[in-house]
Design a protein around this motif. Structure first.
Motif, PDB file in Angstrom:
ATOM      1  N   ALA A 209       0.833  -1.211   0.000  1.00  0.00           N
ATOM      2  CA  ALA A 209       0.000   0.000   0.000  1.00  0.00           C
ATOM      3  C   ALA A 209       0.865   1.258   0.000  1.00  0.00           C
ATOM      4  CB  ALA A 209      -0.931  -0.007   1.204  1.00  0.00           C
ATOM      5  N   ALA A 210       1.955   1.240   0.750  1.00  0.00           N
ATOM      6  CA  ALA A 210       2.847   2.409   0.805  1.00  0.00           C
ATOM      7  C   ALA A 210       3.508   2.642  -0.548  1.00  0.00           C
ATOM      8  CB  ALA A 210       3.894   2.209   1.893  1.00  0.00           C
ATOM      9  N   LEU A 211       3.953   1.570  -1.193  1.00  0.00           N
ATOM     10  CA  LEU A 211       4.590   1.714  -2.502  1.00  0.00           C
ATOM     11  C   LEU A 211       3.580   2.174  -3.544  1.00  0.00           C
ATOM     12  CD1 LEU A 211       7.060   1.506  -4.281  1.00  0.00           C
ATOM     13  CD2 LEU A 211       6.577  -0.929  -4.592  1.00  0.00           C
ATOM     14  N   GLN A 212       2.388   1.637  -3.499  1.00  0.00           N
ATOM     15  CA  GLN A 212       1.339   2.049  -4.437  1.00  0.00           C
ATOM     16  C   GLN A 212       1.054   3.544  -4.292  1.00  0.00           C
ATOM     17  OE1 GLN A 212      -2.156  -0.464  -4.491  1.00  0.00           O
ATOM     18  NE2 GLN A 212      -3.460   1.176  -5.281  1.00  0.00           N
ATOM     19  N   LYS A 213       0.972   4.013  -3.070  1.00  0.00           N
ATOM     20  CA  LYS A 213       0.742   5.445  -2.812  1.00  0.00           C
ATOM     21  C   LYS A 213       1.892   6.283  -3.353  1.00  0.00           C
ATOM     22  CE  LYS A 213       0.141   8.674   1.083  1.00  0.00           C
ATOM     23  NZ  LYS A 213       0.081   8.763   2.578  1.00  0.00           N
ATOM     24  N   PHE A 214       3.109   5.810  -3.164  1.00  0.00           N
ATOM     25  CA  PHE A 214       4.308   6.492  -3.647  1.00  0.00           C
ATOM     26  C   PHE A 214       4.256   6.647  -5.165  1.00  0.00           C
ATOM     27  CE2 PHE A 214       8.733   6.120  -5.200  1.00  0.00           C
ATOM     28  CZ  PHE A 214       9.369   7.126  -4.477  1.00  0.00           C
ATOM     29  N   ILE A 215       3.911   5.577  -5.855  1.00  0.00           N
ATOM     30  CA  ILE A 215       3.854   5.585  -7.315  1.00  0.00           C
ATOM     31  C   ILE A 215       2.715   6.463  -7.808  1.00  0.00           C
ATOM     32  CG2 ILE A 215       3.417   4.153  -9.352  1.00  0.00           C
ATOM     33  CD1 ILE A 215       4.794   1.836  -7.721  1.00  0.00           C
ATOM     34  N   GLU A 216       1.554   6.320  -7.195  1.00  0.00           N
ATOM     35  CA  GLU A 216       0.382   7.095  -7.630  1.00  0.00           C
ATOM     36  C   GLU A 216       0.530   8.581  -7.320  1.00  0.00           C
ATOM     37  OE1 GLU A 216      -2.846   4.938  -5.771  1.00  0.00           O
ATOM     38  OE2 GLU A 216      -3.196   3.787  -7.627  1.00  0.00           O
ATOM     39  N   SER A 217       1.467   8.918  -6.452  1.00  0.00           N
ATOM     40  CA  SER A 217       1.750  10.329  -6.140  1.00  0.00           C
ATOM     41  C   SER A 217       2.686  10.959  -7.163  1.00  0.00           C
ATOM     42  CB  SER A 217       2.366  10.451  -4.737  1.00  0.00           C
ATOM     43  OG  SER A 217       1.461  10.003  -3.756  1.00  0.00           O
ATOM     44  N   GLY A 218       3.119  10.152  -8.162  1.00  0.00           N
ATOM     45  CA  GLY A 218       3.936  10.696  -9.242  1.00  0.00           C
ATOM     46  C   GLY A 218       5.415  10.420  -9.144  1.00  0.00           C
ATOM     47  N   HIS A 219       5.816   9.549  -8.220  1.00  0.00           N
ATOM     48  CA  HIS A 219       7.231   9.221  -8.085  1.00  0.00           C
ATOM     49  C   HIS A 219       7.637   8.119  -9.058  1.00  0.00           C
ATOM     50  CE1 HIS A 219       6.228  11.092  -4.159  1.00  0.00           C
ATOM     51  NE2 HIS A 219       7.422  11.633  -4.324  1.00  0.00           N
ATOM     52  N   GLY A 220       8.943   7.947  -9.213  1.00  0.00           N
ATOM     53  CA  GLY A 220       9.458   7.000 -10.191  1.00  0.00           C
ATOM     54  C   GLY A 220       9.576   5.585  -9.656  1.00  0.00           C
ATOM     55  N   TRP A 221       9.451   4.612 -10.563  1.00  0.00           N
ATOM     56  CA  TRP A 221       9.571   3.193 -10.208  1.00  0.00           C
ATOM     57  C   TRP A 221      10.334   2.476 -11.305  1.00  0.00           C
ATOM     58  CZ3 TRP A 221       8.046  -1.412 -12.544  1.00  0.00           C
ATOM     59  CH2 TRP A 221       8.044  -2.563 -11.741  1.00  0.00           C
ATOM     60  N   ILE A 222      11.337   1.691 -10.888  1.00  0.00           N
ATOM     61  CA  ILE A 222      12.080   0.833 -11.807  1.00  0.00           C
ATOM     62  C   ILE A 222      11.959  -0.597 -11.290  1.00  0.00           C
ATOM     63  CG2 ILE A 222      14.309   0.371 -12.915  1.00  0.00           C
ATOM     64  CD1 ILE A 222      14.285   3.472 -10.948  1.00  0.00           C
ATOM     65  N   GLY A 223      11.496  -1.497 -12.120  1.00  0.00           N
ATOM     66  CA  GLY A 223      11.402  -2.900 -11.743  1.00  0.00           C
ATOM     67  C   GLY A 223      12.404  -3.722 -12.536  1.00  0.00           C
ATOM     68  N   ILE A 224      13.151  -4.571 -11.849  1.00  0.00           N
ATOM     69  CA  ILE A 224      14.147  -5.406 -12.510  1.00  0.00           C
ATOM     70  C   ILE A 224      13.765  -6.876 -12.377  1.00  0.00           C
ATOM     71  CG2 ILE A 224      16.584  -6.037 -12.660  1.00  0.00           C
ATOM     72  CD1 ILE A 224      16.095  -3.088 -13.289  1.00  0.00           C
ATOM     73  N   HIS A 225      13.587  -7.541 -13.521  1.00  0.00           N
ATOM     74  CA  HIS A 225      13.435  -8.992 -13.629  1.00  0.00           C
ATOM     75  C   HIS A 225      12.333  -9.543 -12.708  1.00  0.00           C
ATOM     76  CE1 HIS A 225      14.783 -12.764 -15.272  1.00  0.00           C
ATOM     77  NE2 HIS A 225      15.190 -13.240 -14.112  1.00  0.00           N
ATOM     78  N   ALA A 226      12.705 -10.120 -11.559  1.00  0.00           N
ATOM     79  CA  ALA A 226      11.724 -10.787 -10.701  1.00  0.00           C
ATOM     80  C   ALA A 226      10.694  -9.831 -10.108  1.00  0.00           C
ATOM     81  CB  ALA A 226      12.427 -11.554  -9.587  1.00  0.00           C
ATOM     82  N   ALA A 227      10.893  -8.530 -10.271  1.00  0.00           N
ATOM     83  CA  ALA A 227       9.867  -7.572  -9.864  1.00  0.00           C
ATOM     84  C   ALA A 227       8.577  -7.787 -10.644  1.00  0.00           C
ATOM     85  CB  ALA A 227      10.362  -6.141 -10.070  1.00  0.00           C
ATOM     86  N   GLY A 228       8.672  -8.467 -11.792  1.00  0.00           N
ATOM     87  CA  GLY A 228       7.496  -8.686 -12.640  1.00  0.00           C
ATOM     88  C   GLY A 228       6.781 -10.007 -12.401  1.00  0.00           C
TER      89      GLY A 228
END
Length: 251
Positions: free
Chosen positions: A98-117
């Motif tokens: 929930a905290a990460l979702q809020k961070f992303i939806e607030s306009g911050h950047g996200w990089i996912g590498i490999h197993a993040a998917g």
């Protein structure tokens, strides 16, 4: 006498409104949270100094940890971008998700590498609540078992986007070539694909994106490639990784 003249000169400059430049701080702060899964520990260990070097060379700050408890509102407020380095969505507790979702939806950047998917329910205990939002964030795809680790070719489809700018049309790497139940195209903007003619698939996808962004969010980029530490010796992958971080952290 010279000291007196120097003091007078400094005083005169200050009176005239000429200040001295403050040291410039980092362009942005990146929090990297890595997985503790044994399959990726070698790559994660190799990635830490690489990311620190990229930060030093490109003027951003990076904090590196494998502690998912750092994913909370108070701590995330210090960062402009977040990297899930092999950290799968199911590695996080609901409050962390929930905290990460809020961070992303607030306009911050996200990089996912490999197993993040690693979307889908196959890795979850039946009683665990599934993070539906993240599946949509990833383009509405479900992870499908990957083929064996082998060499193959990445095709850069969009060479004008900041994430892929400066890369050659094609480059070769060795990877696990993650597969999904379908292509995310249509829900995301595809930047690079796998050339399935250059390796043996588990289940051919046909249209097989490996780098994409979801333009519903301000700065989201996913790199499906990145299983083995050897990929960090590939200059094209390093260029891609650098671009992805700089773009995600951009203000």
């Amino acid at each position: 006498m010279m000291v007196t003249r120097f003091a007078f000169l400094v005083f005169a400059l200050l009176v005239a409104g000429v200040g001295f430049a403050e040291p410039l701080g980092p362009k942005f702060r990146l929090l990297v949270v890595a997985s503790r899964a044994k399959d990726h520990l070698k790559m994660i260990a190799a990635a830490k100094p690489v990311l620190e070097k990229l930060a030093k060379e490109n003027g951003f700050a990076v904090d590196f940890t494998d502690d998912a408890d750092t994913i909370k509102d108070e701590n995330l407020s210090h960062y402009q971008a977040f990297m899930m380095l092999h950290l799968a969505p199911f590695d996080m507790k609901p409050a962390q998700q929930a905290a990460l979702q809020k961070f992303i939806e607030s306009g911050h950047g996200w990089i996912g590498i490999h197993a993040a998917g690693l979307t889908g329910r196959e890795f979850l205990d039946p009683k665990t609540v599934y993070w539906e939002w993240f599946e949509g964030f990833m383009g509405g795809v479900l992870y499908s078992p990957h083929p064996f680790y082998q060499k193959g070719t990445v095709i850069i489809e969009d060479r004008h986007h900041p994430v892929t700018r400066g890369l050659p049309p094609r480059f070769e790497i060795a990877d696990e070539w993650y597969e999904w139940d379908r292509s995310p195209r249509g829900n995301v903007r595809v930047l690079a694909t796998a050339d399935e003619s250059t390796y043996k698939q588990n289940k051919p996808m046909g249209d097989h994106p490996v780098v994409w962004i979801n333009e519903k969010y301000r700065r989201m980029v996913y790199l499906a490639i990145g299983h083995d530490p050897s990929i960090l010796d590939n200059k094209d992958y390093l260029h891609l990784l650098r671009n992805a971080i700089l773009w995600a952290g951009e203000k």
